[in-house]
Design an enzyme around this catalytic site. Structure first.
Site, short mmCIF file in Angstrom:
data_model
loop_
_atom_site.label_atom_id
_atom_site.label_comp_id
_atom_site.label_asym_id
_atom_site.label_seq_id
_atom_site.Cartn_x
_atom_site.Cartn_y
_atom_site.Cartn_z
N CYS A 213 5.27 4.49 -9.26
CA CYS A 213 6.29 3.37 -9.67
C CYS A 213 6.46 3.18 -11.29
O CYS A 213 6.72 3.89 -12.08
CB CYS A 213 5.95 2.15 -8.77
N HIS B 50 5.32 4.40 -3.06
CA HIS B 50 4.03 3.64 -3.42
C HIS B 50 2.98 4.29 -1.98
O HIS B 50 2.88 3.63 -0.92
CB HIS B 50 3.75 2.32 -3.05
N GLU C 294 -0.16 4.18 -2.21
CA GLU C 294 -1.46 3.05 -2.13
C GLU C 294 -1.08 1.97 -1.22
O GLU C 294 -1.90 1.16 -0.99
CB GLU C 294 -1.86 2.56 -3.49
#
Ligand SMILES: Nc1ncnc2c1ncn2[C@@H]1O[C@H](COP(=O)(O)OP(=O)(O)O)[C@@H](O)[C@H]1O
Ligand SMILES: [Mg+2]
Lengths: 726, 229, 85, 85
Positions: free
Chosen positions: B89, B205, B207
């Site tokens: 990002c 994302h 994560e």
């Protein structure tokens, strides 16, 4: 030196009586700086002069309450040495003038209230009211406010997990932007705003002071007039990056035991933060304004004391920790300065250019702030005679799900980062309340904002009670144990008897419901004078509820699986007055549905315990509110993209009333085992009715009509897309 | 054997650093070192992550101000030595602003921040970063305001010819079309790799896709990185 | 007028999108203008500028060039132009 | 050159923050420039512009004024200025 005259006094929003009192307190005439300070401290916004008397009646304590109203935010105990800090605050007037910045700074302000207390913000919510979609300003206000809220929270990195957004013409010239923030803190690491320790330094940190929003606090308390749109109002620009730096540096500083007292500079900036800290700690303060970091040249003491520049904090620290404190701020690239000292005089002494420019006694100023018992009178509500319309069940459902208030709010929540911090289990479109995991644990917090101004307008007490009950119900539907609320009381001009009546009644309603539900008020905010050209908004007491879920695997959302059965918990009487259905038919009169708090508790406890005990049987849960049974079912079908076979019980006489009625204290329970729930409900004497089976891809009311879920979804999405794109 | 250490560069406005830290430690089975942006030295050079967020408020252009940080100068130097680097990002934005990756990430087509679950097709499974992910299509959330990948037509062709496009926004079953493009990215591009194949940038994302369920796709993304060390 | 003031100069750096890059903001503004009924507005494009106050030095323009190309603009998507005010 | 081209004019509308309004972006940029070691840059402020192509009419300027104040700028925090290019 400017001579204080009548005109200047009234410009400051100070009445003649109040001015007399000021002279008594000072034993002399105030100078301009002192007058300015009195005016912001005694403004409606800071002093709660019209509502204090009534707010005091609210239940504010309880087994789980660590800190009730009076601090920057309220705090509840959630066990394991952890606590939740939360509050709601309005930024209505600024958002109407400059929607983007107004809303953004509203979010910034409420987050500071929460992290000032040592907590890390873990979720933001917002409750929004706009005028009629037909009003020429509505679209731009909506876009600006939503973008402002999103951009600010997204940048700081706190998920915006939910809220509500409604349109009604009473907000045409007075939109409501109420922002709520929830933070997590270790119980032994809570910070308060009580100044202590003579000789301790006062540190200023954050943005440099500019001439932003001078008179902002008084502006927020004065009715709009025709000119305010063109006369250049003072809007503040928010800097979420600065907020992030403040948040992280404060968190770092709080690990150490440097801070004695800390307070954000919100409304009335340096004035109210320094006064509040000193007044709570019963001490005095010396401020040296030459030391205040300024953004602009030649700022006067008056401007510095009244500026509302955002993203600033004030703290009293231990002298021994001064160096390490300044080092931490430097690491984060923040400007910090020692601008004053705690004294034992009990006075606020303001120095500038080595001379004393203002001296005010702190306690007397705070304690004798005015408190009014304003007259009130029940208003007479006139109803316009209008042509009533009629709709079939199907067309009414379509009309409602494609109306502004019940359309999918995707366009809004897609602009909010809901997943940052990785603890959002449900954002509010997925469950009746947003569910946020307590980091690194199996616990979770449930949060919701609710208000039905249509009900409140007709009967403010009952409407407010329903608001409290609905928030309680939403928490239960998510699998939570409701703990406490914050409230945001949005009303018109309290100097009008009818408005004062609404305020008093709404507070009574909150009190009644909160007491019955053991659901105390731990923080809140009041926003008055929400009116333009004598036209007031509908009374809007927004309730922000917080609950705890012991084990996140037992939280419930709007989920259902093929083959599941759906049951209604609670009694359905078919109350259509003030319902969504009646409103689309142009019938705008009548009373809200009655609320039986005993039944509320009984049904709520049944659902709560059933979810806990039979977790694996319950696929999902949904409360029944606006739009009645049918809208609750349609929402489930849309959310899951799954069909329903709905069978109206044979003893129902009027199916329209039954489907669209908005009777209170009801839930839909979605289960994969019908026998157990029937047995338990019977044993506990709970009214339970089977209503639907999850099946196929059509929303079907047997013997009435059917429609594909795909179509329902389309109808549900269409309004926002059209409204925004056009 | 002591665990290996992976570096995560942190800027004052990073806000996915904690999430990334947790995912990396848990699923790559390594320790992490958070490198503050003004640190000119990166001790642990096994692998470097640049996290998401709003480094320096994302003022000017997302990621632009971060490129001047001492730590980034070091990242640029290490990148030439072949150190594996992943930017997620804002990290991706920073890497393009540093010119370590091609193109630029500009305002989403609708000029709105967008946060939603998204499917992403793995276009190139022959990179060291993706070869261990079993699925062809993964589900990662996106959350950004400037994610529209742009580059010149020539460059785009080069990226395609070199197999440098690693992720594309797609439907659940891997179809790549306009309606699945959340931000107006060229050819639905969600993530690319440099020519030397040691620097990866992606907007979605991973994560954030490691929580609440063991079959979330972020887990296999990070597990798959273990063999790099 | 004092000497310090004389030595200070203001340059304006203009930055705009390169040709061929879709600018949805300009397009949206154009559509709104059309819908407002202005028939004479044919085209609209957008850019930004920075006013930079600089105390003159030998290398003023060199510094400005560098800051503009290196930081203020991104050459992949933007052009810049420096003009003395 | 044809006639249509002659009748077209381009105006540039400059927009910047009113005095006293916080501009966090300009401040952040300034800090980065400082950290890059440029000592001569004293101050930086930011604005945007629109290039508007207009086919001349009686009320060109009037129209532009209105568009600039109603749409392109936010009069609460911004000023605008129209200049013929
Ligand atoms: N309606 C209300 N119900 C309960 N508490 C309230 C209400 N309104 C204000 N309070 C409490 O009064 C105190 C002052 O609030 P406020 O002036 O909004 O704080 P701030 O200084 O952050 O603006 C807070 O502790 C707040 O929780
Ligand atoms: Mg406060």
């Amino acid at each position: 030196m400017i001579k204080i005259n009548k005109h200047i006094v009234s410009e400051h929003g100070i009445s003649e009586d109040e001015f007399k009192l000021i002279k008594e307190i000072l034993q002399r005439e105030p100078n301009l700086l002192e007058l300015g300070i009195f005016s912001v401290m005694w403004s409606e916004h800071c002093s709660y002069k019209s509502t204090k008397k009534w707010l005091k009646t609210l239940p504010t304590s309880g087994e789980k309450v660590i800190c009730g109203p009076g601090e920057n935010a309220g705090i509840i105990d959630i066990g394991d040495n952890e606590a939740i800090v939360f509050k709601m605050e309005s930024h209505n007037h600024p958002s109407f003038i400059e929607p983007y910045q107004g809303a953004a700074t509203g979010v910034g302000g409420i987050m500071r209230d929460v992290f000032t207390m040592g907590a890390r913000p873990i979720a933001n919510l917002n409750s929004l009211r706009f005028g009629s979609p037909k009003h020429p300003k509505t679209k731009q206000l909506l876009s600006g406010v939503v973008k402002g809220i999103g951009d600010y929270g997204n940048c700081v990195g706190v998920p915006t997990v939910g809220g509500e957004c409604n349109f009604h013409e009473s907000y045409n010239n007075n939109i409501l932007v109420n922002a709520m923030c929830i933070g997590l803190v270790k119980k032994n690491k809570i910070f308060y705003s009580i100044a202590k320790g003579f000789g301790n330094p006062i540190i200023y940190v954050g943005a440099k002071t500019g001439r932003d929003g001078i008179h902002g606090a008084t502006m927020a308390s004065a009715e709009f007039d025709d000119h305010s749109e063109d006369s250049r109002p003072q809007v503040q620009v928010g800097d979420p990056f600065m907020e992030k730096l403040l948040l992280e540096s404060c968190q770092e500083l709080m690990k150490d035991d440097a801070i004695i007292a800390i307070q954000d500079m919100g409304a009335a900036g340096l004035t109210s933060s320094s006064f509040e800290m000193a007044s709570k700690g019963s001490c005095g303060v010396k401020l040296f304004l030459d030391k205040v970091p300024c953004r602009e040249d030649k700022m006067t003491p008056y401007e510095m004391m009244l500026s509302e520049t955002q993203e600033r904090m004030l703290m009293v620290i231990k002298p021994s920790k001064k160096k390490s404190t300044l080092r931490i701020f430097k690491k984060w690239g923040l400007e910090a300065a020692e601008i004053g000292v705690i004294t034992k005089t009990g006075n606020m002494e303001i120095f500038f250019n080595n001379s004393l420019v203002g001296k005010l006694p702190i306690k007397p100023l705070a304690d004798s702030s005015p408190e009014y018992d304003r007259p009130s009178e029940k208003p007479f509500i006139k109803f316009k005679k209008e042509n009533h319309k009629n709709f079939s069940i199907k067309s009414a459902l379509i009309k409602i799900i494609s109306s502004p208030n019940h359309s999918s709010k995707k366009w809004i929540y897609h602009q909010y980062d809901r997943s940052v911090m990785c603890d959002t289990y449900f954002s509010s479109e997925q469950s009746d309340s947003a569910v946020i995991r307590v980091h690194n644990s199996t616990k979770a917090i449930a949060v919701t904002c609710d208000c039905n101004p249509i009900y409140c307008n007709s009967n403010p007490k009952l409407g407010a009670e329903i608001g409290v009950a609905e928030s309680w119900r939403n928490l239960i539907a998510s699998g939570a144990d409701p703990i406490a609320i914050t409230d945001n009381l949005n009303f018109g001009n309290p100097e009008k008897k009818e408005i004062m009546y609404q305020i008093k009644e709404a507070i009574k309603g909150i009190k009644t419901a909160c007491e019955a539900l053991n659901y105390p008020v731990v923080s809140g905010n009041v926003s008055l004078y929400n009116e333009t050209k004598n036209k007031s908004i509908f009374p809007t007491p927004v309730i922000g509820g917080v609950g705890v879920i012991k084990n996140i695997s037992r939280s419930k959302g709007l989920r259902m699986n093929e083959g599941d059965k759906i049951f209604i918990v609670g009694n359905s009487h078919g109350h259509l007055e003030l319902s969504e259905f009646n409103r689309i038919c142009n019938k705008n009169f009548g009373s809200p549905p009655p609320l039986d708090l005993k039944e509320e508790i009984k049904n709520g406890n049944f659902v709560r315990n059933f979810i806990k005990k039979y977790n694996s049987i319950v696929t999902g849960c949904h409360d029944i509110s606006e739009g009645g049974i049918i809208l609750a079912l349609a929402e489930l079908a849309i959310r899951n993209e799954k069909g329903l076979n709905i069978k109206i019980p044979s003893n129902v006489k009027n199916s329209k009333n039954w489907l669209f009625g908005e009777d209170q204290s009801r839930y839909l329970l979605i289960v994969n085992n019908e026998d157990i729930i029937k047995k338990v409900a019977k044993k506990e004497n709970i009214k339970l009715q089977e209503i639907a089976t999850v099946s196929g891809d059509k929303f079907c009311i047997i013997k009435k009509f059917e429609i594909s879920v795909k179509k329902l979804i389309k109808y549900n999405n269409i309004w926002f897309e059209n409204f925004i794109e056009k | 054997m002591p665990k290996k250490v992976v570096s995560i560069v942190v800027f004052p406005g990073s806000n996915c650093d904690r999430d990334l830290d947790i995912a990396v430690q848990k699923y790559m089975d390594v320790n992490t070192e958070l490198v503050w942006h003004d640190d000119p030295n990166i001790k642990n050079q096994e692998m470097i992550f640049i996290p998401g967020g709003f480094s320096f408020g994302d003022y000017l252009r997302s990621g632009a101000l971060a490129t001047k940080s001492p730590a980034m100068k070091e990242v640029i130097r290490l990148s030439k030595k072949g150190v594996p680097i992943i930017g997620i990002c804002n990290g991706f934005q920073i890497l393009t602003e540093c010119k370590l990756l091609d193109g630029a990430l500009i305002d989403n087509y609708k000029r709105l921040f967008i946060c939603k679950e998204n499917f992403v097709k793995i276009e190139n499974k022959n990179t060291q970063f993706t070869k261990n992910i079993h699925k062809n299509v993964v589900q990662f959330p996106i959350a950004h305001a400037q994610g529209r990948f742009y580059t010149s037509e020539d460059n785009l062709k080069r990226l395609e010819d070199n197999n440098q496009i690693v992720f594309k926004y797609s439907s659940r079953d891997g179809k790549i079309n306009k309606s699945e493009n959340p931000n107006g990215s060229m050819n639905n591009i969600a993530g690319i790799i440099n020519k030397n194949k040691n620097i990866l940038g992606l907007m979605p994302h991973p994560e954030r896709a490691v929580n609440f369920s063991e079959d979330n796709d972020g887990i296999s993304f990070f597990r798959g990185l273990q063999n790099l060390l | 007028m004092n000497l310090r003031k004389l030595l200070k100069m203001i340059y304006r750096v203009y930055i705009n999108f390169k040709k061929g890059i879709l600018d949805p903001e300009a397009e949206a503004i154009k559509r709104t203008i059309d819908s407002m009924g202005y028939k004479t507005i044919k085209n609209i494009s957008k850019g930004k500028f920075f006013d930079i106050e600089i105390s003159s030095s030998k290398n003023t323009l060199g510094d400005l060039e560098k800051i503009s190309s290196d930081l203020l603009s991104n050459p992949i998507i933007e052009n810049f132009k420096i003009i003395k005010k």
